[in-house]
Write an enzyme that holds these catalytic residues in place. Structure first.
Site, PDB file in Angstrom:
ATOM      1  N   VAL A   9     -44.079 -23.120 -23.507  1.00 58.79           N
ATOM      2  CA  VAL A   9     -43.021 -23.702 -24.331  1.00 58.79           C
ATOM      3  C   VAL A   9     -42.498 -22.711 -25.365  1.00 58.79           C
ATOM      4  CG1 VAL A   9     -44.659 -24.737 -25.967  1.00 58.79           C
ATOM      5  CG2 VAL A   9     -42.369 -25.711 -25.725  1.00 58.79           C
TER       6      VAL A   9
ATOM      7  N   CYS B   6     -54.333  -6.497 -23.637  1.00 64.56           N
ATOM      8  CA  CYS B   6     -53.135  -6.825 -22.866  1.00 64.56           C
ATOM      9  C   CYS B   6     -51.873  -6.594 -23.693  1.00 64.56           C
ATOM     10  CB  CYS B   6     -53.208  -8.271 -22.399  1.00 64.56           C
ATOM     11  SG  CYS B   6     -51.871  -8.759 -21.291  1.00 64.56           S
TER      12      CYS B   6
ATOM     13  N   CYS C 257     -56.896 -15.656 -19.423  1.00 66.52           N
ATOM     14  CA  CYS C 257     -56.080 -16.013 -18.256  1.00 66.52           C
ATOM     15  C   CYS C 257     -56.771 -15.734 -16.933  1.00 66.52           C
ATOM     16  CB  CYS C 257     -54.735 -15.292 -18.319  1.00 66.52           C
ATOM     17  SG  CYS C 257     -54.838 -13.485 -18.195  1.00 66.52           S
TER      18      CYS C 257
ATOM     19  N   MET D 107     -40.970 -13.965 -20.832  1.00 60.89           N
ATOM     20  CA  MET D 107     -41.106 -15.383 -20.503  1.00 60.89           C
ATOM     21  C   MET D 107     -42.423 -15.632 -19.775  1.00 60.89           C
ATOM     22  SD  MET D 107     -37.154 -16.279 -19.448  1.00 60.89           S
ATOM     23  CE  MET D 107     -37.433 -18.058 -19.536  1.00 60.89           C
TER      24      MET D 107
END
Length: 371
Positions: free
Chosen positions: A16, A112, A210, A12
């Site tokens: 969305v 990643c 990120c 998670m």
């Protein structure tokens, strides 16, 4: 999807897509555990030169952790945050900086996925009693009875295809991974999120790396090295033409990427582009647009998925960047852990450090890093 009711760990991210995956699997009656990987402290470089004081709306930010936790509470599943900041820095951030300083253009999202989001996520999932993980990636996975291998496939919605970033997945990882959004479009996912009453159904997608606020990787490199007590290494050198003529100087090879036109610091009668960057000589080679085209590349650190080995040349389509349309090519072994790609037609701006991913229709044959 013919799933039994064993425990599934849902990755998670607070977006969305992964939230919808959790809601839909929960509605189907599966036993779920929500997992969020804490990878980077968004406030870590805040206030350093070129870095914003506050960072909001970023992938993997604290806001995302809160959003993921809220969804887990809403659908009634246990939820855990796993801190992997040290490993993320070691396996993603440091290589990102080192690649740029050596004249290559890295893809941190692929690093990643390979080192953390699947490798470590599956380890943690097993530790807490889940045998499989589900993610919000737009991709498909299936088992091919004929070859006895797990296949990674492009999603139904090619505009959201994320298989380019997933080429490093192993057979073990694919066998334990679910991509529930593989048959859906983004509008369908948002509509499903609304039906499940998820407050973040309209949350925009994150488009940037990120850990690089504003997408300015040069300022990030300066700030990161400064935090580490290191100075930016001297990678200044010459600007040369494809014929070897020196036409100027540059302040550092990390300021350039193949195909770049602006910011070269030289004025000529016709547009110039970065053709090649040499970490050894610190030279940046520039030339006309036609010099950007090449029919061949070498890929190293290869991972094969649909086949166990490349025993003879194979016709495929190859992507050399995320938004690149796969181009027809022949791939063949050219050395130990190395594949030579020969395109039918020359491709523009083949960039060392990026990935070359091989496709047979919608099936990912494998991929490697452009050397």
């Amino acid at each position: 999807m013919n799933l039994n009711n064993d425990t599934i760990a849902v990755a998670m991210s607070g977006g969305v897509d992964s939230s919808t995956v959790a809601a839909m699997l929960r509605a189907e009656g599966h036993n779920l555990i929500g997992l969020t990987m804490q990878l980077w402290n968004q406030r870590r470089l805040a206030g350093r030169e070129g870095m914003p004081e506050q960072v909001t709306g970023r992938c993997c930010s604290l806001d995302d952790v809160y959003d993921a936790r809220r969804v887990a509470q809403q659908i009634g599943i246990p939820y855990y945050v796993v801190n992997h900041e040290d490993r993320f820095e070691r396996d993603v951030v440091r290589p990102f900086v080192e690649e740029y300083l050596s004249g290559r253009t890295p893809i941190p999202c692929s690093l990643c996925n390979n080192h953390l989001k699947f490798d470590q996520l599956l380890v943690v999932a097993r530790q807490i009693g889940a045998d499989r993980v589900a993610t919000g990636h737009y991709a498909r996975v299936s088992f091919d009875e004929g070859s006895g291998r797990w296949l990674l496939q492009r999603p139904a919605d090619h505009s959201k295809d994320q298989t380019y970033f997933l080429f490093g997945l192993t057979q073990e990882q694919l066998s334990r991974t679910l991509f529930p959004l593989g048959e859906m479009t983004k509008p369908e996912v948002r509509e499903l999120a609304r039906k499940h009453g998820l407050a973040l159904a309209e949350k925009p997608d994150s488009q940037e790396i990120c850990f690089v606020p504003g997408g300015d990787y040069k300022r990030f490199i300066d700030a990161y090295l400064g935090e580490q007590g290191q100075s930016l290494p001297d990678t200044a050198g010459e600007l040369v033409t494809t014929s070897g003529e020196v036409i100027g100087e540059h302040t550092g090879i990390h300021n350039f990427t193949v195909g770049q036109r602006k910011g070269l610091g030289v004025a000529t009668g016709s547009p110039l582009y970065v053709i090649q960057i040499s970490g050894a000589s610190k030279q940046v080679v520039v030339g006309s647009d036609e010099h950007l085209y090449s029919r061949t590349l070498r890929a190293k650190r290869v991972n094969l998925i649909s086949v166990d080995d490349l025993r003879e040349p194979m016709r495929v389509a190859v992507k050399i960047r995320h938004r690149h349309e796969p181009a027809a090519a022949l791939i063949q072994k050219s050395g130990d852990d190395e594949i030579l790609v020969t395109f039918d037609e020359a491709q523009r701006a083949i960039t060392p450090g990026q990935a070359a991913v091989f496709y047979n229709g919608d099936v990912v044959v494998g991929g490697g890093w452009i050397a």
